[in-house]
Every structure is written in structure tokens, then in C-alpha cells.
Write an enzyme that holds these catalytic residues in place. Structure first.
Site, PDB file in Angstrom:
ATOM      1  N   ALA A 171     -11.509  -4.939   3.039  1.00  0.00           N
ATOM      2  CA  ALA A 171     -11.886  -6.365   3.026  1.00  0.00           C
ATOM      3  C   ALA A 171     -13.399  -6.580   2.936  1.00  0.00           C
ATOM      4  O   ALA A 171     -13.845  -7.629   2.461  1.00  0.00           O
ATOM      5  CB  ALA A 171     -11.324  -7.055   4.270  1.00  0.00           C
ATOM      6  N   ASN A 231     -13.446   2.657  -1.428  1.00  0.00           N
ATOM      7  CA  ASN A 231     -12.549   1.531  -1.173  1.00  0.00           C
ATOM      8  C   ASN A 231     -13.054   0.885   0.111  1.00  0.00           C
ATOM      9  O   ASN A 231     -12.790   1.390   1.211  1.00  0.00           O
ATOM     10  CB  ASN A 231     -11.101   1.998  -1.015  1.00  0.00           C
ATOM     11  CG  ASN A 231     -10.148   0.815  -0.848  1.00  0.00           C
ATOM     12  OD1 ASN A 231     -10.586  -0.325  -0.674  1.00  0.00           O
ATOM     13  ND2 ASN A 231      -8.848   1.094  -0.880  1.00  0.00           N
ATOM     14  N   TYR A 240       0.800  -1.231   0.000  1.00  0.00           N
ATOM     15  CA  TYR A 240       0.000   0.000   0.000  1.00  0.00           C
ATOM     16  C   TYR A 240       0.838   1.290   0.000  1.00  0.00           C
ATOM     17  O   TYR A 240       0.273   2.384   0.029  1.00  0.00           O
ATOM     18  CB  TYR A 240      -0.939  -0.001   1.217  1.00  0.00           C
ATOM     19  CG  TYR A 240      -1.900  -1.180   1.210  1.00  0.00           C
ATOM     20  CD1 TYR A 240      -2.934  -1.248   0.283  1.00  0.00           C
ATOM     21  CD2 TYR A 240      -1.754  -2.241   2.112  1.00  0.00           C
ATOM     22  CE1 TYR A 240      -3.798  -2.326   0.254  1.00  0.00           C
ATOM     23  CE2 TYR A 240      -2.623  -3.321   2.093  1.00  0.00           C
ATOM     24  CZ  TYR A 240      -3.642  -3.360   1.163  1.00  0.00           C
ATOM     25  OH  TYR A 240      -4.503  -4.427   1.131  1.00  0.00           O
ATOM     26  N   GLU A 247     -15.932   1.557  -7.450  1.00  0.00           N
ATOM     27  CA  GLU A 247     -15.166   0.706  -6.519  1.00  0.00           C
ATOM     28  C   GLU A 247     -13.684   0.861  -6.841  1.00  0.00           C
ATOM     29  O   GLU A 247     -13.281   0.720  -7.996  1.00  0.00           O
ATOM     30  CB  GLU A 247     -15.597  -0.758  -6.724  1.00  0.00           C
ATOM     31  CG  GLU A 247     -14.797  -1.739  -5.891  1.00  0.00           C
ATOM     32  CD  GLU A 247     -15.197  -3.193  -6.161  1.00  0.00           C
ATOM     33  OE1 GLU A 247     -16.336  -3.461  -6.610  1.00  0.00           O
ATOM     34  OE2 GLU A 247     -14.339  -4.064  -5.942  1.00  0.00           O
TER      35      GLU A 247
HETATM   36  C1  DQA Z   1      -7.896  -3.142  -0.701  1.00  0.00           C
HETATM   37  C2  DQA Z   1      -7.811  -4.636  -1.057  1.00  0.00           C
HETATM   38  C3  DQA Z   1      -8.585  -5.463  -0.079  1.00  0.00           C
HETATM   39  O1  DQA Z   1      -8.500  -6.843  -0.433  1.00  0.00           O
HETATM   40  C4  DQA Z   1      -8.018  -5.286   1.307  1.00  0.00           C
HETATM   41  O2  DQA Z   1      -8.746  -6.042   2.244  1.00  0.00           O
HETATM   42  C5  DQA Z   1      -7.893  -3.879   1.719  1.00  0.00           C
HETATM   43  C6  DQA Z   1      -7.464  -2.891   0.730  1.00  0.00           C
HETATM   44  C7  DQA Z   1      -6.998  -2.271  -1.607  1.00  0.00           C
HETATM   45  O3  DQA Z   1      -7.137  -1.054  -1.556  1.00  0.00           O
HETATM   46  O4  DQA Z   1      -6.159  -2.795  -2.326  1.00  0.00           O
HETATM   47  O5  DQA Z   1      -8.075  -3.529   2.878  1.00  0.00           O
HETATM   48  O6  DQA Z   1      -9.238  -2.703  -0.877  1.00  0.00           O
END
Ligand code: DQA
Length: 148
Positions: free
Chosen positions: A82, A79, A28, A103
Site C-alpha cells: 500500500a 513490491n 494474492y 515496481e
Molecule cells: C499490492 C497491491 C497494493 O495495492 C496492496 O496494498 C498490496 C499488494 C500487490 O502486490 O498487488 O499490499 O502491491
């Protein structure tokens, strides 16, 4: 010349996204959500959009905020973290609100664990953007702007 009211959008983040910058920096990045949001705000303003932010780790709070999009916003970049993969409550909330949702995911969910390959939200969103780090939000805003 464009006329009418300035469009207002909501950028929403779900669980653990407040930990961006600390959490799995290889996935991230090392920038905090606060600093990413500042950049997003400037980007949205450059497109002539007013932009608010909301983050929660609690499913019901996210559901209630999604409901508020109906009267307070023209669209939403979401966003859901999960919750994307299993929250029927968030999916139903988006369905209940007749406004465009995009999304987004920072990571490329399709190159990660199997459980991240499925989204229960995609079908009720206008489209999905994944894999571009913080730029996923900017791409989402640009796409949303095109449909307002
Ligand atoms: C997410 C991807 C999801 O699988 C994960 O649980 C996240 C972040 C992303 O931004 O890549 O918390 O949404």
C-alpha cells in the site's frame, strides 16, 4: 561468455506481504511469501543472479533498506504494498539511490479500487509489472536482468 562479478539483486516486500497465503487468497493466492521466495530464488539463480529478500511492515525500515541497495546490490524488485500509493519517503529513497528499481504488484491494481490506480513510485522506477500473481516477481527479475 559472460565475465565479471555475479550480479546481486534485492527482492523487497512492503506491508502485509508477509501475510500472503493467508491474506485475501482470492487476490494474492494461497502460497506463502516464504514459498514464493524459494521459487524466486531458484528462478534468479537460473538467470545467473544472486538474490536476497527483505520484507518489512515499517516505512522507515523499507527506506533504510532501499538506501543499502546503493552499495550492496545491482538492482531491486520492489513490491511496496500500500505504500506504493502514497509514500513520498519511499519514492525519495529510490530517487536517492542510482540503481534500477522495478515496481511489481501481484494483483492487477488497475482493476481494483481507485486508490490503487495511482503509484507515487512508478516515475522513479524503470518500469511496472502488475497482475501476474507470483509471476510478477519473475517478470520483474527478468526485466531487471536485461538492464544490468
Ligand atoms: C499490492 C497491491 C497494493 O495495492 C496492496 O496494498 C498490496 C499488494 C500487490 O502486490 O498487488 O499490499 O502491491
Amino acid at each position: 561468455m559472460e565475465c565479471g562479478k555475479i550480479k546481486k539483486i534485492l527482492v523487497m516486500n512492503g506491508p502485509n506481504l508477509n501475510m500472503v497465503g493467508i491474506r485475501e487468497p482470492g487476490v494474492y493466492g494461497s502460497e506463502t511469501l516464504e514459498s514464493i521466495n524459494e521459487e524466486i530464488k531458484a528462478y534468479a539463480e537460473g538467470l545467473g543472479l544472486e538474490c536476497d529478500f527483505y520484507q518489512s511492515n515499517v516505512e522507515g525500515e523499507l527506506v533504510s533498506k532501499i538506501h543499502s541497495v546503493l552499495k550492496d546490490y545491482d538492482g531491486c524488485v520492489l513490491n511496496a504494498g500500500a505504500y506504493t500509493h502514497y509514500s513520498y519517503a519511499i519514492r525519495d529513497a529510490i530517487s536517492a539511490v542510482n540503481k534500477p528499481f522495478i515496481e511489481v504488484h501481484m494483483s492487477n491494481v488497475h482493476s481494483r479500487e481507485e486508490f490503487r490506480h495511482k503509484s507515487v513510485l512508478s516515475a522513479v522506477c524503470k518500469g511496472v509489472i502488475a497482475g501476474f500473481g507470483k509471476n510478477s516477481y519473475m517478470l520483474g527479475i527478468s526485466a531487471l536482468k536485461g538492464m544490468l
